[in-house]
Scaffold this motif. Sequence first.
Motif, PDB file in Angstrom:
ATOM      1  N   TYR A  32       0.834  -1.206   0.000  1.00  0.00           N
ATOM      2  CA  TYR A  32       0.000   0.000   0.000  1.00  0.00           C
ATOM      3  C   TYR A  32       0.867   1.254   0.000  1.00  0.00           C
ATOM      4  O   TYR A  32       0.574   2.216  -0.708  1.00  0.00           O
ATOM      5  N   GLU A  33       1.936   1.253   0.791  1.00  0.00           N
ATOM      6  CA  GLU A  33       2.835   2.404   0.859  1.00  0.00           C
ATOM      7  C   GLU A  33       3.593   2.613  -0.449  1.00  0.00           C
ATOM      8  O   GLU A  33       3.872   3.750  -0.834  1.00  0.00           O
ATOM      9  N   GLN A  34       3.924   1.533  -1.131  1.00  0.00           N
ATOM     10  CA  GLN A  34       4.668   1.644  -2.397  1.00  0.00           C
ATOM     11  C   GLN A  34       3.843   2.339  -3.473  1.00  0.00           C
ATOM     12  O   GLN A  34       4.354   3.189  -4.181  1.00  0.00           O
ATOM     13  N   ALA A  35       2.576   1.951  -3.605  1.00  0.00           N
ATOM     14  CA  ALA A  35       1.706   2.551  -4.624  1.00  0.00           C
ATOM     15  C   ALA A  35       0.280   2.083  -4.411  1.00  0.00           C
ATOM     16  O   ALA A  35       0.043   0.907  -4.157  1.00  0.00           O
ATOM     17  N   ARG A  36      -0.652   3.024  -4.502  1.00  0.00           N
ATOM     18  CA  ARG A  36      -2.067   2.692  -4.326  1.00  0.00           C
ATOM     19  C   ARG A  36      -2.926   3.582  -5.210  1.00  0.00           C
ATOM     20  O   ARG A  36      -2.533   4.685  -5.570  1.00  0.00           O
ATOM     21  N   ILE A  37      -4.098   3.096  -5.516  1.00  0.00           N
ATOM     22  CA  ILE A  37      -5.068   3.887  -6.270  1.00  0.00           C
ATOM     23  C   ILE A  37      -5.558   4.991  -5.340  1.00  0.00           C
ATOM     24  O   ILE A  37      -5.894   4.725  -4.182  1.00  0.00           O
ATOM     25  N   PRO A  38      -5.581   6.229  -5.808  1.00  0.00           N
ATOM     26  CA  PRO A  38      -6.043   7.330  -4.949  1.00  0.00           C
ATOM     27  C   PRO A  38      -7.418   7.044  -4.353  1.00  0.00           C
ATOM     28  O   PRO A  38      -8.329   6.591  -5.045  1.00  0.00           O
ATOM     29  N   GLY A  39      -7.522   7.288  -3.061  1.00  0.00           N
ATOM     30  CA  GLY A  39      -8.780   7.096  -2.359  1.00  0.00           C
ATOM     31  C   GLY A  39      -8.976   5.713  -1.768  1.00  0.00           C
ATOM     32  O   GLY A  39      -9.959   5.475  -1.079  1.00  0.00           O
ATOM     33  N   ALA A  40      -8.035   4.804  -2.014  1.00  0.00           N
ATOM     34  CA  ALA A  40      -8.178   3.445  -1.494  1.00  0.00           C
ATOM     35  C   ALA A  40      -7.978   3.420   0.018  1.00  0.00           C
ATOM     36  O   ALA A  40      -7.105   4.095   0.548  1.00  0.00           O
ATOM     37  N   GLN A  41      -8.808   2.629   0.696  1.00  0.00           N
ATOM     38  CA  GLN A  41      -8.691   2.434   2.138  1.00  0.00           C
ATOM     39  C   GLN A  41      -8.053   1.069   2.376  1.00  0.00           C
ATOM     40  O   GLN A  41      -8.528   0.059   1.853  1.00  0.00           O
ATOM     41  N   LEU A  42      -6.997   1.048   3.167  1.00  0.00           N
ATOM     42  CA  LEU A  42      -6.280  -0.193   3.439  1.00  0.00           C
ATOM     43  C   LEU A  42      -6.877  -0.956   4.615  1.00  0.00           C
ATOM     44  O   LEU A  42      -7.002  -0.418   5.718  1.00  0.00           O
ATOM     45  N   ILE A  43      -7.267  -2.188   4.352  1.00  0.00           N
ATOM     46  CA  ILE A  43      -7.531  -3.182   5.386  1.00  0.00           C
ATOM     47  C   ILE A  43      -6.928  -4.473   4.832  1.00  0.00           C
ATOM     48  O   ILE A  43      -7.519  -5.100   3.958  1.00  0.00           O
ATOM     49  N   PRO A  44      -5.735  -4.837   5.295  1.00  0.00           N
ATOM     50  CA  PRO A  44      -5.092  -6.038   4.758  1.00  0.00           C
ATOM     51  C   PRO A  44      -5.980  -7.273   4.894  1.00  0.00           C
ATOM     52  O   PRO A  44      -6.748  -7.400   5.856  1.00  0.00           O
ATOM     53  N   LEU A  45      -5.869  -8.166   3.938  1.00  0.00           N
ATOM     54  CA  LEU A  45      -6.699  -9.366   3.915  1.00  0.00           C
ATOM     55  C   LEU A  45      -6.648 -10.122   5.233  1.00  0.00           C
ATOM     56  O   LEU A  45      -7.687 -10.535   5.755  1.00  0.00           O
ATOM     57  N   ASP A  46      -5.463 -10.278   5.798  1.00  0.00           N
ATOM     58  CA  ASP A  46      -5.357 -11.050   7.041  1.00  0.00           C
ATOM     59  C   ASP A  46      -5.988 -10.343   8.243  1.00  0.00           C
ATOM     60  O   ASP A  46      -6.305 -10.984   9.240  1.00  0.00           O
ATOM     61  N   ALA A  47      -6.209  -9.049   8.151  1.00  0.00           N
ATOM     62  CA  ALA A  47      -6.838  -8.296   9.243  1.00  0.00           C
ATOM     63  C   ALA A  47      -8.335  -8.072   9.014  1.00  0.00           C
ATOM     64  O   ALA A  47      -9.042  -7.622   9.921  1.00  0.00           O
TER      65      ALA A  47
END
Length: 107
Positions: A32-47
């Motif tokens: 996520y820190e390397q590159a993400r689509i603008p506006g994306a909310q991070l919730i990793p799959l394992d979490a």
Amino acid sequence: MYTELEVDEYKTRFKDAAAAHLLLDVRTPEEYEQARIPGAQLIPLDALPQRLTEIPQDVPIVVVCRSGMRSVMAIYTLKSAGITNELFNLEGGTLEWARHQWPLERG
């Protein structure tokens, strides 16, 4: 159960139209820190199972990962948890987004 959504269709239907939705990124924090689509909310799959309360119940959810595999697993997790929102898998994930040379956020 869910709809496959090509990146250009996502851009037209949700992003460019500024339609209310959740763009849920289920990759790792490092990805996520390397590159993400603008506006994306991070919730990793394992979490995701522990963070279901963060999922809004009233908007479509577009799930994205690197290439489209983890996002499908996330959709099954959401469905198993009783999430009834309209669900979309962003085909090709952030790799496909980058192939179109559309903007990515970093850092």
